[in-house]
Design an enzyme around this catalytic site. Structure first.
Site, mmCIF file in Angstrom:
data_model
loop_
_atom_site.group_PDB
_atom_site.id
_atom_site.type_symbol
_atom_site.label_atom_id
_atom_site.label_comp_id
_atom_site.label_asym_id
_atom_site.label_seq_id
_atom_site.Cartn_x
_atom_site.Cartn_y
_atom_site.Cartn_z
ATOM 1 N N ARG A 150 27.879 16.902 33.234
ATOM 2 C CA ARG A 150 27.858 16.884 34.708
ATOM 3 C C ARG A 150 27.530 15.490 35.236
ATOM 4 N NH1 ARG A 150 23.720 21.538 35.532
ATOM 5 N NH2 ARG A 150 23.748 20.881 37.726
ATOM 6 N N LYS B 102 19.380 17.834 45.985
ATOM 7 C CA LYS B 102 20.219 18.146 47.155
ATOM 8 C C LYS B 102 19.886 19.535 47.704
ATOM 9 C CE LYS B 102 24.087 17.558 44.827
ATOM 10 N NZ LYS B 102 23.543 17.215 43.495
ATOM 11 N N ARG C 132 20.020 28.570 35.357
ATOM 12 C CA ARG C 132 21.486 28.493 35.474
ATOM 13 C C ARG C 132 22.145 28.218 34.120
ATOM 14 N NH1 ARG C 132 22.462 24.576 40.605
ATOM 15 N NH2 ARG C 132 24.015 23.768 39.153
ATOM 16 N N ARG D 22 33.362 16.053 46.407
ATOM 17 C CA ARG D 22 32.893 15.591 45.106
ATOM 18 C C ARG D 22 33.938 14.736 44.414
ATOM 19 N NH1 ARG D 22 28.979 19.524 43.580
ATOM 20 N NH2 ARG D 22 28.077 19.145 41.552
ATOM 21 N N ARG E 183 14.404 23.551 35.916
ATOM 22 C CA ARG E 183 14.685 24.273 37.170
ATOM 23 C C ARG E 183 14.756 25.788 36.944
ATOM 24 N NH1 ARG E 183 19.654 22.491 40.492
ATOM 25 N NH2 ARG E 183 20.587 22.504 38.439
HETATM 26 P P1 AP5 Z 1 17.816 20.703 43.088
HETATM 27 O O1 AP5 Z 1 17.357 20.599 44.494
HETATM 28 O O2 AP5 Z 1 18.207 22.048 42.570
HETATM 29 O O3 AP5 Z 1 18.935 19.592 42.769
HETATM 30 P P2 AP5 Z 1 20.480 19.540 43.168
HETATM 31 O O4 AP5 Z 1 20.778 18.121 43.488
HETATM 32 O O5 AP5 Z 1 20.798 20.577 44.195
HETATM 33 O O6 AP5 Z 1 21.081 19.895 41.755
HETATM 34 P P3 AP5 Z 1 22.334 20.763 41.309
HETATM 35 O O7 AP5 Z 1 22.221 20.849 39.807
HETATM 36 O O8 AP5 Z 1 22.398 22.071 42.049
HETATM 37 O O9 AP5 Z 1 23.485 19.854 41.720
HETATM 38 P P4 AP5 Z 1 24.913 19.888 41.183
HETATM 39 O O10 AP5 Z 1 25.566 18.973 42.129
HETATM 40 O O11 AP5 Z 1 25.052 19.579 39.738
HETATM 41 O O12 AP5 Z 1 25.251 21.433 41.242
HETATM 42 P P5 AP5 Z 1 26.139 22.332 42.217
HETATM 43 O O13 AP5 Z 1 25.481 23.633 42.343
HETATM 44 O O14 AP5 Z 1 26.536 21.581 43.434
HETATM 45 O O15 AP5 Z 1 16.623 20.094 42.168
HETATM 46 C C1 AP5 Z 1 16.729 20.120 40.756
HETATM 47 C C2 AP5 Z 1 15.318 20.408 40.150
HETATM 48 O O16 AP5 Z 1 14.452 19.305 40.456
HETATM 49 C C3 AP5 Z 1 14.651 21.657 40.739
HETATM 50 O O17 AP5 Z 1 13.934 22.311 39.724
HETATM 51 C C4 AP5 Z 1 13.692 21.094 41.804
HETATM 52 O O18 AP5 Z 1 12.545 21.920 41.985
HETATM 53 C C5 AP5 Z 1 13.323 19.736 41.214
HETATM 54 N N1 AP5 Z 1 13.090 18.722 42.238
HETATM 55 C C6 AP5 Z 1 13.744 18.567 43.430
HETATM 56 N N2 AP5 Z 1 13.253 17.516 44.100
HETATM 57 C C7 AP5 Z 1 12.285 16.975 43.299
HETATM 58 C C8 AP5 Z 1 11.419 15.850 43.429
HETATM 59 N N3 AP5 Z 1 11.439 15.066 44.529
HETATM 60 N N4 AP5 Z 1 10.564 15.568 42.403
HETATM 61 C C9 AP5 Z 1 10.529 16.356 41.294
HETATM 62 N N5 AP5 Z 1 11.320 17.442 41.112
HETATM 63 C C10 AP5 Z 1 12.189 17.738 42.108
HETATM 64 O O19 AP5 Z 1 27.489 22.456 41.349
HETATM 65 C C11 AP5 Z 1 27.486 23.182 40.135
HETATM 66 C C12 AP5 Z 1 28.888 23.164 39.546
HETATM 67 O O20 AP5 Z 1 29.813 23.806 40.465
HETATM 68 C C13 AP5 Z 1 29.514 21.774 39.307
HETATM 69 O O21 AP5 Z 1 29.126 21.236 38.051
HETATM 70 C C14 AP5 Z 1 31.013 22.101 39.361
HETATM 71 O O22 AP5 Z 1 31.456 22.725 38.172
HETATM 72 C C15 AP5 Z 1 31.088 23.137 40.476
HETATM 73 N N6 AP5 Z 1 31.288 22.538 41.807
HETATM 74 C C16 AP5 Z 1 30.428 22.590 42.864
HETATM 75 N N7 AP5 Z 1 30.946 21.925 43.908
HETATM 76 C C17 AP5 Z 1 32.143 21.430 43.504
HETATM 77 C C18 AP5 Z 1 33.133 20.627 44.143
HETATM 78 N N8 AP5 Z 1 32.978 20.191 45.427
HETATM 79 N N9 AP5 Z 1 34.230 20.289 43.427
HETATM 80 C C19 AP5 Z 1 34.395 20.720 42.156
HETATM 81 N N10 AP5 Z 1 33.493 21.467 41.497
HETATM 82 C C20 AP5 Z 1 32.377 21.828 42.170
#
Ligand code: AP5
Length: 210
Positions: free
Chosen positions: A167, A13, A156, A89, A128
């Site tokens: 997660r 994402k 992270r 979410r 990552r």
């Molecule tokens: P990346 O692009 O970083 O993936 P992502 O989907 O953004 O992953 P996140 O881990 O950031 O998502 P998340 O939803 O768990 O975390 P968030 O920060 O929102 O890609 C991942 C890796 O793969 C990278 O190394 C990249 O280079 C590689 N990659 C990408 N595309 C690729 C491809 N096509 N092929 C191969 N490799 C590839 O949330 C974190 C925490 O915050 C949550 O757990 C929760 O505690 C809290 N939080 C956030 N939002 C909320 C909410 N709305 N409600 C409640 N809690 C929340």
């Protein structure tokens, strides 16, 4: 353009959002990035959220809805639209977003669902690394960082195998149910998130309206 990115942790994402916001000239609103900034700043909300995030749990709906409401009221989102990454979410968050948009007479254009099988997630997340200066996301194998930035990259605290399992469980239990919520509105665009980042970007562009 107002769109939402949904997908499991590590689906890509953040990687894809960075490309899409450049193409559409819209702000990237990532609740994960906003929470990590609050953790870094050591605010009371950041302290509470940081413990939950490190344990792979979701932050309470009312906290998240409050910060998104404030962010969406800012002039750039009002004027240009938004790409919401990581929000909503839960069904409660989706309902709260609907109310916010309805009250302003604004409609969503699309909900992009990035689909990646669970079996690929752990490897993506554990490899990552992020650049704290630029926000650029790398992967040690799939998108290796250049030598001159390696020393400053961060891993992270919620990118451990144990937190990733939690997660993913939270995604299936609490976030996946918002897909039928948006399918009922005809907004969901399912996109295969497996393949090179460029291939995924092309699929998203094809799937978006207009
Ligand atoms: P990346 O692009 O970083 O993936 P992502 O989907 O953004 O992953 P996140 O881990 O950031 O998502 P998340 O939803 O768990 O975390 P968030 O920060 O929102 O890609 C991942 C890796 O793969 C990278 O190394 C990249 O280079 C590689 N990659 C990408 N595309 C690729 C491809 N096509 N092929 C191969 N490799 C590839 O949330 C974190 C925490 O915050 C949550 O757990 C929760 O505690 C809290 N939080 C956030 N939002 C909320 C909410 N709305 N409600 C409640 N809690 C929340």
């Amino acid at each position: 353009m107002r769109m939402i990115f949904i997908g499991p942790p590590g689906a890509g994402k953040g990687t894809q959002a960075a490309r899409l916001v450049e193409r559409y000239g819209i702000p990237h609103v990532s609740t994960g990035d906003m929470l990590r900034a609050a953790v870094k700043a050591g605010t009371p909300m950041g302290q509470m959220a940081g413990a939950l995030m490190a344990d792979g749990k979701l932050v309470p709906d009312d906290v998240i809805v409050g910060i998104v409401r404030e962010r969406l009221a800012e002039p750039d989102c009002q004027a240009k639209g938004v790409l919401l990454d990581g929000f909503p979410r839960t069904v409660a968050q989706a309902e709260a977003l609907d109310q916010m948009l309805d009250s302003e007479g604004i409609a969503l254009d699309a909900v992009v669902l990035l689909e990646v099988p669970d079996g690929l997630i752990e490897e993506r997340i554990v490899g990552r690394r992020s650049d704290p200066e630029t926000g650029r996301i790398y992967h040690l194998t799939y998108d290796p960082p250049p030598a001159d930035v390696v020393g400053r990259l961060v891993h992270r605290p919620d990118d451990t195998e144990e937190a990733v399992r939690k997660r993913l469980a939270a995604y299936h239990a609490q976030t996946a149910p918002i897909v039928p919520f948006y399918e009922a509105k005809g907004l969901v665009r399912r996109v295969d998130g497996v393949g090179s980042p460029d291939a995924v970007t092309a699929r998203i562009a094809d799937a978006l309206p207009g």
